[in-house]
Design an enzyme around this catalytic site. Structure first.
Site, PDB file in Angstrom:
ATOM      1  N   ASP A 101     -58.479  74.745  25.412  1.00  0.00           N
ATOM      2  CA  ASP A 101     -57.643  74.041  24.801  1.00  0.00           C
ATOM      3  C   ASP A 101     -57.900  72.420  24.124  1.00  0.00           C
ATOM      4  O   ASP A 101     -59.364  72.816  23.597  1.00  0.00           O
ATOM      5  CB  ASP A 101     -57.102  73.193  26.091  1.00  0.00           C
ATOM      6  CG  ASP A 101     -56.211  73.312  27.731  1.00  0.00           C
ATOM      7  OD1 ASP A 101     -55.811  74.635  27.890  1.00  0.00           O
ATOM      8  OD2 ASP A 101     -56.600  72.864  28.813  1.00  0.00           O
TER       9      ASP A 101
HETATM   10  N1  URA Z   1     -59.664  75.223  32.349  1.00  0.00           N
HETATM   11  C1  URA Z   1     -58.515  73.877  31.485  1.00  0.00           C
HETATM   12  O1  URA Z   1     -57.941  73.454  32.608  1.00  0.00           O
HETATM   13  N2  URA Z   1     -58.166  74.076  29.945  1.00  0.00           N
HETATM   14  C2  URA Z   1     -59.476  74.672  29.771  1.00  0.00           C
HETATM   15  O2  URA Z   1     -59.509  74.653  28.148  1.00  0.00           O
HETATM   16  C3  URA Z   1     -60.328  76.207  30.365  1.00  0.00           C
HETATM   17  C4  URA Z   1     -60.021  75.757  31.851  1.00  0.00           C
END
Ligand code: URA
Length: 237
Positions: A101
């Protein structure tokens, strides 16, 4: 072994669709023989000519980036935000293996090898990903057990997970923990903890298979070491 049209497209000569048209039109030669069959597979030793021009095969590259927060894990962004490719200048057409993310930091692999990407991101292949999380509230033992057994999220049930190194900050009412999962669905770690009512305040991926952030500074990238690549490939074979 790779499909001929894919090799032509990966060389940058043209798109995969156009490469298919060129093959069926008899414009492609493999080792001096015209090939019109679309399913034809070639190896790195085969010599390919398209419309009389020699195709330069793109060498496969594999990087690890210590992704900072504030970058998107795509090759371009409709809102003009910085992308992880801004941190890995490269003349090859590389892209991230799965996603982290915008507000997640840590281990992100990048490559131009599509088969490798598919293998690494397939939940069938159980590649471990380890995350450090900071949670709102104090994570109870029962909540942790529930998450580790697998929970029903949206349309799927999460696979078994491991949670360790749980530390509480009783003053700020937050929890630090390490979670290991073998899948990588959209926002998965955040959703798993939110299922038990704990918002994820910070998320950092510290390991992908054998690849860690050891000796890396935030924003830095490096080529994968041969043993790391071998370990990742062995995991799926
Ligand atoms: N899980 C998430 O919620 N976000 C990420 O970036 C990676 C794994």
């Amino acid at each position: 072994m790779e499909r001929l049209q894919k090799v032509i497209a990966n060389s940058g000569y043209t798109s995969r669709r156009k490469a298919e048209d060129l093959i069926t039109a008899g414009k492609v030669k493999v080792n001096d023989k015209i090939v019109t069959e679309l399913g034809t597979k070639v190896t790195s030793k085969d010599i390919i000519y398209v419309e009389g021009k020699l195709i330069q095969r793109e060498e496969k590259v594999y990087y690890v980036l210590y992704k900072p927060e504030g970058y998107v894990s795509t090759t371009s962004d409709e809102f003009g935000r910085k992308t992880v490719l801004d941190l890995v200048p490269n003349s090859k057409r590389i892209y991230p293996v799965g996603r982290l993310d915008y507000d997640t930091s840590g281990v992100l692999l990048l490559t131009n090898d599509g088969d490798f990407t598919n293998q690494m991101t397939s939940p069938k292949n159980h590649v471990e990903k380890e995350y450090h999380v900071k949670l709102e509230g104090l994570l109870r033992k029962e909540e942790s057990t529930l998450i580790c057994r697998g929970i029903k999220l949206d349309t799927y049930k999460t696979k078994k997970a491991k949670i360790k190194d749980v530390k509480y900050n009783k003053k700020n009412l937050t929890t630090l923990a390490t979670i290991t999962i073998t899948e990588g669905k959209y926002h998965q770690v955040k959703k798993m903890f939110e299922f038990t009512g704990h918002k994820v305040l910070k998320l950092k991926r510290v390991r992908f298979g054998a690849v860690t952030l050891e000796n890396m500074r935030i924003g830095e990238h490096r080529l994968l070491k041969p043993y790391e690549l071998k370990q990742l490939k062995n995991l799926v074979n």
